[in-house]
Design a protein around this motif. Structure first.
Motif, PDB file in Angstrom:
ATOM      1  N   GLY A  65       0.778  -1.150  -0.121  1.00 41.99           N
ATOM      2  CA  GLY A  65      -0.145   0.185  -0.117  1.00 41.99           C
ATOM      3  C   GLY A  65       0.615   1.320  -0.050  1.00 41.99           C
ATOM      4  O   GLY A  65       2.144   1.240   0.029  1.00 41.99           O
ATOM      5  N   SER A  66       0.092   2.335   0.046  1.00 42.05           N
ATOM      6  CA  SER A  66       0.766   3.785  -0.161  1.00 42.05           C
ATOM      7  C   SER A  66       1.491   4.100   1.197  1.00 42.05           C
ATOM      8  O   SER A  66       0.828   4.008   2.240  1.00 42.05           O
ATOM      9  CB  SER A  66      -0.375   4.681  -0.603  1.00 42.05           C
ATOM     10  OG  SER A  66       0.313   6.083  -0.477  1.00 42.05           O
TER      11      SER A  66
ATOM     12  N   ALA B 286      -0.925   6.458   3.091  1.00 37.21           N
ATOM     13  CA  ALA B 286      -2.346   5.935   3.825  1.00 37.21           C
ATOM     14  C   ALA B 286      -2.058   6.713   5.389  1.00 37.21           C
ATOM     15  O   ALA B 286      -1.134   6.401   5.960  1.00 37.21           O
ATOM     16  CB  ALA B 286      -2.259   4.718   3.722  1.00 37.21           C
TER      17      ALA B 286
ATOM     18  N   THR C  16      -9.499  -9.866   0.112  1.00 34.48           N
ATOM     19  CA  THR C  16     -10.632  -8.743   0.267  1.00 34.48           C
ATOM     20  C   THR C  16     -10.094  -7.504   1.105  1.00 34.48           C
ATOM     21  O   THR C  16     -10.308  -6.446   0.769  1.00 34.48           O
ATOM     22  CB  THR C  16     -11.647  -9.353   1.149  1.00 34.48           C
ATOM     23  OG1 THR C  16     -12.049 -10.661   0.174  1.00 34.48           O
ATOM     24  CG2 THR C  16     -12.944  -8.544   1.260  1.00 34.48           C
TER      25      THR C  16
ATOM     26  N   LYS D 210      -8.147  -5.388  -1.332  1.00 27.18           N
ATOM     27  CA  LYS D 210      -9.066  -4.737  -2.063  1.00 27.18           C
ATOM     28  C   LYS D 210      -9.811  -3.741  -1.631  1.00 27.18           C
ATOM     29  O   LYS D 210      -9.911  -2.626  -2.313  1.00 27.18           O
ATOM     30  CB  LYS D 210     -10.130  -5.697  -2.851  1.00 27.18           C
ATOM     31  CG  LYS D 210     -10.973  -5.408  -3.799  1.00 27.18           C
ATOM     32  CD  LYS D 210     -11.782  -6.455  -4.336  1.00 27.18           C
ATOM     33  CE  LYS D 210     -13.012  -6.110  -5.263  1.00 27.18           C
ATOM     34  NZ  LYS D 210     -14.115  -5.578  -4.525  1.00 27.18           N
ATOM     35  N   ASP D 211     -10.248  -3.928  -0.382  1.00 26.36           N
ATOM     36  CA  ASP D 211     -11.100  -2.949   0.366  1.00 26.36           C
ATOM     37  C   ASP D 211     -10.328  -1.657   0.994  1.00 26.36           C
ATOM     38  O   ASP D 211     -10.764  -0.547   0.855  1.00 26.36           O
ATOM     39  CB  ASP D 211     -12.053  -3.694   1.347  1.00 26.36           C
ATOM     40  CG  ASP D 211     -13.024  -4.509   0.589  1.00 26.36           C
ATOM     41  OD1 ASP D 211     -13.263  -4.328  -0.505  1.00 26.36           O
ATOM     42  OD2 ASP D 211     -13.620  -5.284   1.427  1.00 26.36           O
ATOM     43  N   TYR D 212      -9.149  -2.119   1.622  1.00 23.01           N
ATOM     44  CA  TYR D 212      -8.520  -1.230   2.173  1.00 23.01           C
ATOM     45  C   TYR D 212      -7.079  -0.454   1.639  1.00 23.01           C
ATOM     46  O   TYR D 212      -6.792   0.726   1.728  1.00 23.01           O
ATOM     47  CB  TYR D 212      -8.389  -1.466   3.543  1.00 23.01           C
ATOM     48  CG  TYR D 212      -9.694  -1.470   4.501  1.00 23.01           C
ATOM     49  CD1 TYR D 212     -10.061  -0.377   4.882  1.00 23.01           C
ATOM     50  CD2 TYR D 212     -10.307  -2.665   4.396  1.00 23.01           C
ATOM     51  CE1 TYR D 212     -11.589  -0.488   5.557  1.00 23.01           C
ATOM     52  CE2 TYR D 212     -11.538  -2.732   5.146  1.00 23.01           C
ATOM     53  CZ  TYR D 212     -12.100  -1.627   5.688  1.00 23.01           C
ATOM     54  OH  TYR D 212     -13.340  -1.500   6.292  1.00 23.01           O
TER      55      TYR D 212
ATOM     56  N   ASP E 169      -5.555  -1.255  -1.456  1.00 14.81           N
ATOM     57  CA  ASP E 169      -5.715  -0.738  -2.997  1.00 14.81           C
ATOM     58  C   ASP E 169      -6.496   0.591  -3.199  1.00 14.81           C
ATOM     59  O   ASP E 169      -6.231   1.318  -3.987  1.00 14.81           O
ATOM     60  CB  ASP E 169      -6.355  -1.760  -3.859  1.00 14.81           C
ATOM     61  CG  ASP E 169      -5.555  -3.106  -4.328  1.00 14.81           C
ATOM     62  OD1 ASP E 169      -4.325  -2.858  -3.880  1.00 14.81           O
ATOM     63  OD2 ASP E 169      -6.040  -3.953  -4.660  1.00 14.81           O
ATOM     64  N   THR E 170      -7.369   0.949  -2.102  1.00 14.72           N
ATOM     65  CA  THR E 170      -7.931   2.081  -2.115  1.00 14.72           C
ATOM     66  C   THR E 170      -7.199   3.380  -1.440  1.00 14.72           C
ATOM     67  O   THR E 170      -7.656   4.370  -1.566  1.00 14.72           O
ATOM     68  CB  THR E 170      -9.355   1.985  -1.552  1.00 14.72           C
ATOM     69  OG1 THR E 170      -9.229   1.408  -0.075  1.00 14.72           O
ATOM     70  CG2 THR E 170     -10.405   1.077  -2.160  1.00 14.72           C
ATOM     71  N   GLY E 171      -6.217   3.070  -1.006  1.00 13.95           N
ATOM     72  CA  GLY E 171      -5.304   4.107  -0.466  1.00 13.95           C
ATOM     73  C   GLY E 171      -5.667   3.998   1.108  1.00 13.95           C
ATOM     74  O   GLY E 171      -4.912   5.319   1.501  1.00 13.95           O
ATOM     75  N   LYS E 172      -6.531   3.561   1.546  1.00 12.96           N
ATOM     76  CA  LYS E 172      -6.891   4.078   2.987  1.00 12.96           C
ATOM     77  C   LYS E 172      -5.853   3.300   4.015  1.00 12.96           C
ATOM     78  O   LYS E 172      -5.678   3.966   5.122  1.00 12.96           O
ATOM     79  CB  LYS E 172      -8.261   3.254   3.182  1.00 12.96           C
ATOM     80  CG  LYS E 172      -9.362   3.786   2.482  1.00 12.96           C
ATOM     81  CD  LYS E 172     -10.696   3.165   3.020  1.00 12.96           C
ATOM     82  CE  LYS E 172     -11.911   3.382   1.971  1.00 12.96           C
ATOM     83  NZ  LYS E 172     -13.257   2.697   2.366  1.00 12.96           N
TER      84      LYS E 172
ATOM     85  N   ASP F 120     -12.046   2.002  10.293  1.00 13.72           N
ATOM     86  CA  ASP F 120     -13.331   2.842   9.663  1.00 13.72           C
ATOM     87  C   ASP F 120     -13.368   4.046  10.807  1.00 13.72           C
ATOM     88  O   ASP F 120     -13.960   5.051  10.333  1.00 13.72           O
ATOM     89  CB  ASP F 120     -14.306   2.115   9.693  1.00 13.72           C
ATOM     90  CG  ASP F 120     -14.559   1.374   8.311  1.00 13.72           C
ATOM     91  OD1 ASP F 120     -13.656   1.429   7.470  1.00 13.72           O
ATOM     92  OD2 ASP F 120     -15.344   0.439   8.285  1.00 13.72           O
TER      93      ASP F 120
END
Length: 235
Positions: A70-71, A74, A99, A102-104, A106-109, A233
């Protein structure tokens, strides 16, 4: 005349039985020694934390030393603490990791980190040091190693991640690394200090089993996907 010959033949045959039994006993002993020596060879090169020398100072989580996805920008940093022999770690990886990425990730979170908490047995330490050796060559190949080793995980109660097993496993499953360098690092326990350091740091933050997760420096008591997602979250 015939009776004398028969008696002489009988006397000649009698000593053969103890001789045959003696040969059988020698063969059985040789087989047992061979089996035991092979078992010893498989476990002789397994490390102990007590054999790893060097001073460990717990002064933070050392994100920069861990395999990651990931980034770096983030805002949420997640660490998974795991043991390659842990069945629950295998289950979490196979059921949720893709999963989660994909959800966290790859979305940059989230930036996801892996940290060893090798505690189940000596082959846990060896499997962890093999992962470190691969990571030092390629972060990407480390995650391939993680997925494939869990897919080939042995029984938790048995010593299966031996030097012989890991060398063969990596040779057959992980392409694109310097295998000769990996073999040298594994045999020399080059990265066992890193594994022990991970263990000490994780323990100092309250990790006492696997898998465990930390979100922005806070260790979660709930290791479920739902618990991890809820903690992320709220950040």
């Amino acid at each position: 005349m015939n009776k004398k010959v028969s008696a002489k033949q009988s006397q000649t045959k009698r000593p053969l039985l103890p001789m045959i039994l003696g040969v059988v006993v020698v063969i059985l002993l040789a087989v047992i020694v061979f089996i035991l020596s092979n078992k010893t060879d498989d476990t002789a090169d397994l490390p102990n934390y007590t054999d790893v020398k060097g001073s460990i100072v717990v002064d933070g989580l050392k994100y920069e030393k861990q395999p990651h996805l990931g980034s770096p920008d983030a805002k949420v940093k997640v660490i998974e603490f795991a043991d390659f022999k842990c069945p629950a770690c295998k289950m979490w990886t196979e059921k949720y990791l893709d999963t989660f990425i994909k959800d966290y990730v790859d979305t940059g979170k989230v930036e996801l980190f892996f940290m060893n908490f090798a505690f189940l047995d000596r082959d846990s330490y060896l499997a962890a040091s093999a992962g470190e050796a691969i990571y030092k060559q390629s972060n990407e190949k480390f995650w391939e190693y993680l997925h494939k080793l869990y897919a080939n995980q042995g029984d938790e109660s048995e010593i299966w991640a031996t030097q012989k097993f890991i060398l063969k496993f990596v040779k057959n499953n992980i392409e694109g690394i310097d295998y000769a360098q990996f073999e040298t690092d594994l045999k020399n326990h080059t990265y066992m200090f890193d594994v022990k350091e991970d263990f000490k740091i994780a323990g100092s933050y309250g990790v006492n089993g696997t898998p465990k997760f930390m979100v922005n420096g806070v260790l979660l008591q709930d290791s479920s996907y739902e618990g991890l997602a809820a903690a992320i979250d709220t950040q």
